[in-house]
Design an enzyme around this catalytic site. Structure first.
Site, mmCIF file in Angstrom:
data_model
loop_
_atom_site.group_PDB
_atom_site.id
_atom_site.type_symbol
_atom_site.label_atom_id
_atom_site.label_comp_id
_atom_site.label_asym_id
_atom_site.label_seq_id
_atom_site.Cartn_x
_atom_site.Cartn_y
_atom_site.Cartn_z
ATOM 1 N N ARG A 71 0.864 -1.194 0.000
ATOM 2 C CA ARG A 71 0.000 0.000 0.000
ATOM 3 C C ARG A 71 0.902 1.247 0.000
ATOM 4 N NH1 ARG A 71 -3.536 -0.135 5.153
ATOM 5 N NH2 ARG A 71 -4.829 -1.625 4.041
ATOM 6 N N ARG A 140 -1.291 6.529 9.670
ATOM 7 C CA ARG A 140 -1.403 5.993 8.306
ATOM 8 C C ARG A 140 -1.511 7.124 7.278
ATOM 9 N NH1 ARG A 140 -3.741 0.687 8.425
ATOM 10 N NH2 ARG A 140 -2.950 -0.354 10.276
ATOM 11 N N LYS A 204 -3.279 1.100 15.104
ATOM 12 C CA LYS A 204 -3.280 1.958 13.917
ATOM 13 C C LYS A 204 -3.879 3.333 14.247
ATOM 14 C CE LYS A 204 -5.872 -0.802 11.389
ATOM 15 N NZ LYS A 204 -6.847 -1.374 10.427
ATOM 16 N N LYS A 206 -5.468 7.016 12.288
ATOM 17 C CA LYS A 206 -5.879 7.607 11.006
ATOM 18 C C LYS A 206 -6.298 9.062 11.159
ATOM 19 C CE LYS A 206 -7.390 3.169 9.252
ATOM 20 N NZ LYS A 206 -8.517 2.353 8.778
ATOM 21 N N CYS A 427 -15.435 -3.167 0.278
ATOM 22 C CA CYS A 427 -14.029 -3.413 0.630
ATOM 23 C C CYS A 427 -13.487 -4.567 -0.217
ATOM 24 C CB CYS A 427 -13.912 -3.736 2.105
ATOM 25 S SG CYS A 427 -14.552 -5.377 2.479
ATOM 26 N N CYS A 433 -8.089 -10.886 1.497
ATOM 27 C CA CYS A 433 -8.158 -10.438 2.891
ATOM 28 C C CYS A 433 -8.318 -11.636 3.828
ATOM 29 C CB CYS A 433 -9.321 -9.470 3.085
ATOM 30 S SG CYS A 433 -9.421 -8.978 4.820
ATOM 31 N N CYS A 472 -16.575 -8.150 6.532
ATOM 32 C CA CYS A 472 -16.531 -8.433 7.970
ATOM 33 C C CYS A 472 -16.785 -7.117 8.696
ATOM 34 C CB CYS A 472 -15.184 -9.052 8.360
ATOM 35 S SG CYS A 472 -13.871 -7.856 8.669
ATOM 36 N N CYS A 476 -13.809 -1.694 6.563
ATOM 37 C CA CYS A 476 -12.875 -1.030 5.637
ATOM 38 C C CYS A 476 -13.592 -0.238 4.542
ATOM 39 C CB CYS A 476 -11.944 -2.057 5.019
ATOM 40 S SG CYS A 476 -10.988 -2.948 6.264
HETATM 41 FE FE1 SRM Z 1 -8.961 -1.962 6.562
HETATM 42 C C1 SRM Z 1 -7.555 -4.571 8.171
HETATM 43 C C2 SRM Z 1 -8.219 -3.326 3.599
HETATM 44 C C3 SRM Z 1 -9.729 0.966 5.068
HETATM 45 C C4 SRM Z 1 -10.577 -0.949 9.396
HETATM 46 N N1 SRM Z 1 -7.989 -3.629 6.001
HETATM 47 C C5 SRM Z 1 -7.448 -4.566 6.821
HETATM 48 C C6 SRM Z 1 -6.639 -5.593 6.031
HETATM 49 C C7 SRM Z 1 -5.221 -5.113 5.952
HETATM 50 C C8 SRM Z 1 -6.711 -7.035 6.535
HETATM 51 C C9 SRM Z 1 -5.623 -7.465 7.496
HETATM 52 O O1 SRM Z 1 -5.492 -6.892 8.602
HETATM 53 O O2 SRM Z 1 -4.910 -8.392 7.162
HETATM 54 C C10 SRM Z 1 -7.351 -5.477 4.660
HETATM 55 C C11 SRM Z 1 -6.537 -5.860 3.443
HETATM 56 C C12 SRM Z 1 -7.413 -6.427 2.379
HETATM 57 C C13 SRM Z 1 -6.717 -6.595 1.098
HETATM 58 O O3 SRM Z 1 -6.531 -7.760 0.681
HETATM 59 O O4 SRM Z 1 -6.365 -5.611 0.458
HETATM 60 C C14 SRM Z 1 -7.872 -4.046 4.725
HETATM 61 N N2 SRM Z 1 -8.837 -1.261 4.693
HETATM 62 C C15 SRM Z 1 -8.605 -2.009 3.585
HETATM 63 C C16 SRM Z 1 -8.858 -1.224 2.326
HETATM 64 C C17 SRM Z 1 -7.903 -1.578 1.198
HETATM 65 C C18 SRM Z 1 -10.316 -1.427 1.892
HETATM 66 C C19 SRM Z 1 -10.654 -0.965 0.506
HETATM 67 O O5 SRM Z 1 -11.316 -1.763 -0.174
HETATM 68 O O6 SRM Z 1 -10.337 0.137 0.110
HETATM 69 C C20 SRM Z 1 -8.704 0.212 2.872
HETATM 70 C C21 SRM Z 1 -7.289 0.712 2.830
HETATM 71 C C22 SRM Z 1 -7.202 2.115 3.342
HETATM 72 C C23 SRM Z 1 -5.846 2.741 3.201
HETATM 73 O O7 SRM Z 1 -5.513 3.132 2.096
HETATM 74 O O8 SRM Z 1 -5.142 2.858 4.217
HETATM 75 C C24 SRM Z 1 -9.110 -0.004 4.323
HETATM 76 N N3 SRM Z 1 -9.893 -0.248 7.155
HETATM 77 C C25 SRM Z 1 -10.229 0.786 6.335
HETATM 78 C C26 SRM Z 1 -11.210 1.620 6.962
HETATM 79 C C27 SRM Z 1 -11.899 2.840 6.341
HETATM 80 C C28 SRM Z 1 -11.149 4.108 6.591
HETATM 81 O O9 SRM Z 1 -10.089 4.108 7.219
HETATM 82 O O10 SRM Z 1 -11.641 5.133 6.161
HETATM 83 C C29 SRM Z 1 -11.470 1.060 8.207
HETATM 84 C C30 SRM Z 1 -12.536 1.543 9.220
HETATM 85 C C31 SRM Z 1 -12.122 2.780 9.937
HETATM 86 C C32 SRM Z 1 -11.302 2.441 11.129
HETATM 87 O O11 SRM Z 1 -10.103 2.289 10.986
HETATM 88 O O12 SRM Z 1 -11.874 2.278 12.210
HETATM 89 C C33 SRM Z 1 -10.631 -0.108 8.311
HETATM 90 N N4 SRM Z 1 -8.998 -2.613 8.475
HETATM 91 C C34 SRM Z 1 -9.776 -2.085 9.479
HETATM 92 C C35 SRM Z 1 -9.631 -2.918 10.652
HETATM 93 C C36 SRM Z 1 -10.285 -2.675 12.032
HETATM 94 C C37 SRM Z 1 -9.446 -1.825 12.903
HETATM 95 C C38 SRM Z 1 -9.921 -1.761 14.328
HETATM 96 O O13 SRM Z 1 -10.109 -0.663 14.852
HETATM 97 O O14 SRM Z 1 -10.103 -2.832 14.927
HETATM 98 C C39 SRM Z 1 -8.769 -3.981 10.290
HETATM 99 C C40 SRM Z 1 -8.320 -5.151 11.180
HETATM 100 C C41 SRM Z 1 -7.242 -4.773 12.136
HETATM 101 O O15 SRM Z 1 -6.626 -3.717 12.096
HETATM 102 O O16 SRM Z 1 -6.999 -5.618 13.004
HETATM 103 C C42 SRM Z 1 -8.404 -3.750 8.920
HETATM 104 FE FE1 SF4 Z 2 -11.123 -7.486 4.997
HETATM 105 FE FE2 SF4 Z 2 -13.066 -7.025 6.708
HETATM 106 FE FE3 SF4 Z 2 -11.566 -5.018 5.835
HETATM 107 FE FE4 SF4 Z 2 -13.280 -6.135 4.210
HETATM 108 S S1 SF4 Z 2 -13.801 -5.045 6.090
HETATM 109 S S2 SF4 Z 2 -11.113 -5.662 3.706
HETATM 110 S S3 SF4 Z 2 -13.230 -8.244 4.841
HETATM 111 S S4 SF4 Z 2 -10.847 -6.684 7.079
#
Ligand code: SRM
Ligand code: SF4
Length: 553
Positions: A71, A140, A204, A206, A427, A433, A472, A476
């Site tokens: 990323r 981030r 993390k 943001k 997402c 993922c 899930c 994201c």
């Molecule tokens: Fe996310 C984890 C993809 C935005 C909350 N996110 C992941 C992972 C890395 C899975 C992992 O931990 O192994 C996913 C990778 C999937 C893949 O194969 O690419 C993933 N997140 C994404 C992306 C690519 C979704 C998308 O389709 O665009 C977004 C990348 C953003 C970026 O450029 O940095 C993405 N993730 C978000 C958002 C939305 C936002 O930030 O605006 C959230 C919700 C907001 C927040 O952070 O509360 C989000 N991602 C999570 C979480 C839950 C964090 C928590 O508070 O528990 C995880 C899991 C974790 O961190 O344990 C996670």
């Molecule tokens: Fe993966 Fe859940 Fe984030 Fe979708 S919402 S990319 S399934 S961690």
């Protein structure tokens, strides 16, 4: 309380070096060690495997089909034409070929083999791009309002996104050493990191910057949301909001999504940067380091309370927060097609379904964007809705760009897709993922095709309802901040959430649990029927759900 295992890994990682170098040359496996898996996140990469092929590999007694996702760090989400061309080639050479625009305005490449990691990073570096700190327990990619046409503050706000990103970078030079083979520093003291020390943040972190009245960046879903306050076309400063975050864990009532709370106003310039920095130091010192499920800033905010936070922040900043300034959000969307900016340049926002830049049956988007980049007549800006803006185009060059967008059906797909489709987002989920419980981006296009006729049936097809899906409850695709949110519970099953507002200031509520497609469509049919018959003029679906008492059903 006992620190979580990740705390030990961070501390013992020797400034985020771990044993990555050794792991890269171990060709007995496509993976790296469990500890290094945590460390490489801070370098902007994740170890993944192809989940579609897990069973087949297990049957053949082969290890999982491992690869990496990278990323990029792109504050505010801007790439030059040269950089787009570089990404296009890098994606083609080392990854699946799909360029994935994320919900935080950057790009991800998937499917990179361990042996290709270094060449990939070197190629990015040659294009002046890096992946530092785009994952891991650290600040981030800083997101910022995307549409230059909408505010005279746009360029200045993007300056802040860059400044904040720079100021909150880790001091370690590990990324340069591991991936670019740069010499190790002789004096490690140069890496002393007053912000992250050797423990980084508990989780993390943001930051998003919004410019009212359009909340395209979903500013309140961030740990820190900065809401730009303008007077007579000049930036006065920001309302500072803290504690946003969307994840929750099925079955764990201690976890919950939360929108950030505005705690006051900070003037522009150094006071803003100081305020942001000190919110991080408080989270560093007070955040939960034992339970990672409860480690985000939102839990630290609720644990200590807003009055305590204000007091502690003012003490560390050595100045007082001013009272919050009035602001209003009236939308949260991308404005598709051509729009003229206040700088007399033109912007074409392209609809990229679920952020996947590729050539498919709808449009040859990847080819078109490459051809546009080759003209050198535009930049590329990513939006938090996973779209791309062909940006900064001169009046006299518009025709040439339009011809390319038309030639490859990109204009047609953007301008003729239904309103519900262009306001949808999903997402990544399967197959990469590891946390996905259900499909999202692979399923959303077909699902929308089944929702479209329902909207036609009730003559609400022009309603700009925001619909989002995640595989899930991590959120994201910000599904809990949508008017209709689908949140994966198991393969083919989702919780249906409804009632978020259109502007991003109210989260939605769970309405039906663990239902399949048939049940989802039946439920939406009933809801759309009620909405069409009983809504008030201009009333959005999310607001109707609340006024009409649907959630009490
Ligand atoms: Fe996310 C984890 C993809 C935005 C909350 N996110 C992941 C992972 C890395 C899975 C992992 O931990 O192994 C996913 C990778 C999937 C893949 O194969 O690419 C993933 N997140 C994404 C992306 C690519 C979704 C998308 O389709 O665009 C977004 C990348 C953003 C970026 O450029 O940095 C993405 N993730 C978000 C958002 C939305 C936002 O930030 O605006 C959230 C919700 C907001 C927040 O952070 O509360 C989000 N991602 C999570 C979480 C839950 C964090 C928590 O508070 O528990 C995880 C899991 C974790 O961190 O344990 C996670
Ligand atoms: Fe993966 Fe859940 Fe984030 Fe979708 S919402 S990319 S399934 S961690």
């Amino acid at each position: 309380m006992k620190p979580s295992p990740v705390e030990k890994i961070k501390k013992e990682s020797d400034g985020l070096r771990g044993t990555i170098k050794e792991g890269l040359v171990n060709d007995l496996t496509g993976a790296i060690s469990d500890a290094d898996m945590q460390v490489v996140k801070f370098h902007g990469m994740y170890l993944q495997d192809d989940r579609d092929r897990r069973d087949e590999r297990t049957e053949k007694k082969l290890e999982r089909l491992y690869s990496f996702m990278i990323r990029l760090r792109l504050p505010g989400g801007v790439l030059s034409a040269e950089q787009w061309k570089a990404c296009h080639h890098i994606a083609g050479k080392f990854s699946t070929g799909v360029i994935k625009i994320t919900t935080r305005q950057t790009i991800q490449l998937h499917g990179i083999l361990k042996s290709d990691l270094k060449p990939t990073i070197k190629a990015f570096n040659a294009a002046k791009l890096d992946s530092i700190a785009t994952c891991g327990d650290i600040n981030r990619n800083v997101a910022a309002a995307s549409h230059p046409c909408q505010s005279p503050l746009h360029a200045e706000i993007h300056g802040y996104a860059n400044l904040i990103s720079e100021r909150l970078m880790p001091k370690t030079k590990a990324w340069y050493e591991v991936w670019l083979d740069e010499e190790q520093l002789l004096d490690k003291k140069e890496e002393d990191d007053p912000l992250y020390q050797d423990r980084y943040l508990p989780r993390k972190f943001k930051i998003g910057i919004g410019i009212p009245p359009n909340n395209d960046v979903d500013v309140l879903t961030n740990d820190i949301g900065l809401i730009a306050i303008e007077k007579n076309g000049k930036l006065e400063g920001f309302n500072l909001a803290i504690g946003g975050g969307l994840s929750q864990t099925h079955g764990n009532p201690d976890t919950y999504p939360r929108l950030a709370t505005v705690i006051g106003f900070v003037p522009s310039g150094e006071p803003t940067l100081k305020a942001v920095y000190e919110v991080l130091t408080i989270q560093r010192d007070y955040g939960n380091r034992s339970d990672r499920k409860l480690a985000r800033l939102k839990y630290t905010v609720d644990k200590y309370g807003i009055p305590w936070w204000k007091q502690e922040l003012e003490k560390r900043m050595e100045f007082s927060l001013q009272p919050e300034r009035p602001y209003t959000f009236t939308a949260r969307k991308d404005y598709y097609g051509w729009h003229k900016g206040m700088n007399d340049l033109w912007y074409y926002t392209v609809f990229v379904e679920n952020g996947r830049v590729t050539d498919d049956e709808n449009a040859a988007l990847k080819t078109a964007l490459y051809e546009i980049a080759e003209t050198g007549l535009s930049q590329f800006r990513f939006t938090s809705n996973q779209n791309v803006i062909v940006a900064d185009v001169k009046e006299e060059d518009k025709k040439q760009i339009t011809a390319i967008l038309e030639k490859y059906s990109v204009a047609k797909f953007t301008e003729e897709s239904s309103t519900i489709r262009v306001n949808s987002m999903a997402c990544v989920a399967f197959p990469t993922c590891p946390l996905a419980l259900a499909e999202a981006q692979r399923y959303m296009p077909a699902f929308i095709s089944k929702v479209e006729p329902l909207m036609e049936k009730y003559k609400i097809a022009k309603e700009e309802i925001i619909i989002r899906m995640t595989g899930c409850p991590n959120g994201c695709g910000r599904s809990v901040a949508a008017e209709i949110g689908l949140i994966g519970t198991a393969y083919g099953r989702y919780n249906l959430h409804i009632g978020g507002d259109r502007e991003g200031t109210r989260l939605n509520t769970k309405y039906r649990e663990n239902i399949d497609e048939t049940e989802i469509l039946k439920t939406l049919d009933g809801l759309f029927n009620k909405y069409a018959e009983n809504r008030q003029p201009e009333e959005t679906f999310g607001d109707f759900v609340h006024r009409y008492g649907i959630l009490a059903d």
